[in-house]
Design an enzyme around this catalytic site. Structure first.
Site, PDB file in Angstrom:
ATOM      1  N   HIS A   1       0.932  -1.265   0.033  1.00 40.25           N
ATOM      2  CA  HIS A   1       0.074   0.053  -0.044  1.00 40.25           C
ATOM      3  C   HIS A   1       0.785   1.260  -0.110  1.00 40.25           C
ATOM      4  CE1 HIS A   1      -4.101  -1.346   0.135  1.00 40.25           C
ATOM      5  NE2 HIS A   1      -3.739  -2.401   1.094  1.00 40.25           N
TER       6      HIS A   1
ATOM      7  N   ASP B   1      -0.025   6.842  -3.971  1.00 39.67           N
ATOM      8  CA  ASP B   1      -1.234   6.664  -4.737  1.00 39.67           C
ATOM      9  C   ASP B   1      -1.612   7.561  -6.008  1.00 39.67           C
ATOM     10  OD1 ASP B   1      -1.459   4.116  -3.566  1.00 39.67           O
ATOM     11  OD2 ASP B   1      -3.228   4.513  -2.414  1.00 39.67           O
TER      12      ASP B   1
END
Length: 388
Positions: A136, A166
């Protein structure tokens, strides 16, 4: 809910998005905001026809149409390849090798469409020892050094939401890569694969920090540098009402303006030489005492219409109402939902929010008809659970 006519610079470009989460959808959103016709391929199991006609709450999916397809079935693969044959680009965010196993990898898709730009979004990239494994945003930042540099001196690193990895290092790099490859195709090049890895993108975003290190102007310790909260003239301060202001008076002339307008320092504090880091703790304490004498909005009223480089720290609700953002239309209201407007701005091909986020499968019949599927064949695919 009616769709507006596309006017952005990517009008006429068709993109197939294999549904995922986070950076992949955001890259697709950016392309849709710029005018591309983005068709999102969702899972058949996610379809709920009772919701059709209302905006889906996930704003990352705005601007496109959705078709629900079982990609694990032979007929579903055929539908996906038919979509690809009529597209300019495809975006997927699975682990390496997943689309190949589905028969929808780059070689499969470019066989039916040699000009296809195949965009791949991963955290670690398509190769390397970490490529097969999950991760992540926080993991990708940790590996690139970026997470080490974010936080207060002597304290633990602080995750900067998931905006840096991200969305900045991942989605924005993928969108740029897809647009760049499309430009090459328009110039006569063949289609190609865009391998967008968040670790690569974050590393590129940190180029200035690496440059400052080479110049001897950045220390590896956290929270002691010019731009990481170490400098008292580039930091946040609590005000009398418990809210905060952000100070970014880096250049001497802007700092002098801040000093003049605030009346800094309060007696009996002094104003030591700000260029010497040894003076920063005392200087920070003096500024902190001053800023606690007024509320956030009182400081904003006094200082924002100047070159003092001070701004109030607004929360998510307040931000759209700020006069500067309101004047530019930085946030817009679409179907009763306040959300960020498309960016950047274009003088000749303006962008707009043409469609709200769709529910999975909301446009299945419409899209299949566009690519040449007759109604009876669509009915058979529905009956078999291949599309929804």
């Amino acid at each position: 809910m009616t769709a507006e006519q596309a006017t952005g610079p990517l009008t006429g470009v068709r993109v197939v998005e294999l549904a995922g989460i986070g950076p992949g959808p955001f890259a697709a959103m950016m392309l849709a905001d710029l005018g591309a016709d983005v068709i999102r391929v969702d899972r058949v199991g996610a379809v709920d026809p009772t919701c059709f006609g209302t905006p889906h709450p996930d704003l990352l999916n705005r601007g496109r149409r959705s078709i629900a397809v079982d990609l694990k079935s032979a007929d579903g693969r055929e539908v996906a390849l038919a979509l690809v044959g009529d597209a300019d680009a495809l975006i997927e965010g699975f682990r390496p090798g997943v689309t190949e196993r589905l028969g929808l990898g780059p070689a499969d898709c470019q066989t039916v469409n040699p000009r296809l730009v195949y965009g791949r979004m991963t955290g670690w990239g398509q190769d390397g020892p970490h490529a097969p494994y999950a991760g992540h945003d926080i993991d990708y930042l940790a590996l690139t050094g970026a997470l080490h540099g974010i936080g207060r001196a002597g304290q633990a690193p602080v995750p900067p939401l998931n905006l840096l990895g991200d969305f900045g290092g991942g989605a924005m790099m993928l969108a740029l890569g897809v647009v760049s490859a499309l430009y090459a195709v328009r110039g006569g090049a063949a289609g190609q694969v865009v391998d967008a890895a968040i670790v690569d993108g974050v590393a590129v975003l940190s180029t200035q920090i690496h440059a400052l290190r080479q110049l001897g102007r950045w220390q590896d310790a956290r929270g002691v540098n010019l731009l990481d909260g170490g400098a008292p003239f580039y930091d946040t301060y609590e005000c009398a009402d418990g809210r905060y202001v952000a100070v970014g008076a880096l250049e001497p002339k802007f700092y002098d303006e801040l000093v003049r307008r605030t009346g800094f320092p309060l007696p009996p504090d002094e104003a030591p030489d700000r260029t010497d880091p040894a003076n920063w703790p005392a200087l920070r304490a003096a500024w902190a005492r001053l800023f606690r004498t007024r509320t956030r909005d009182e400081w904003a009223a006094l200082l924002t219409a100047s070159d003092s480089c001070l701004a109030p720290v607004l929360d998510w609700r307040e931000a759209p109402e700020h006069p500067q953002l309101a004047a530019r239309g930085t946030f817009v209201d679409r179907d009763g939902v306040v959300q960020p407007a498309p960016a950047p701005r274009f003088s000749g091909t303006p962008t707009s929010l043409r469609r709200p986020p769709p529910w999975p499968g909301e446009h299945t019949d419409e899209v299949l008809t566009e690519i040449g599927y007759p109604a009876d064949r669509v009915a058979r695919l529905r009956a078999a659970g291949t599309v929804g």
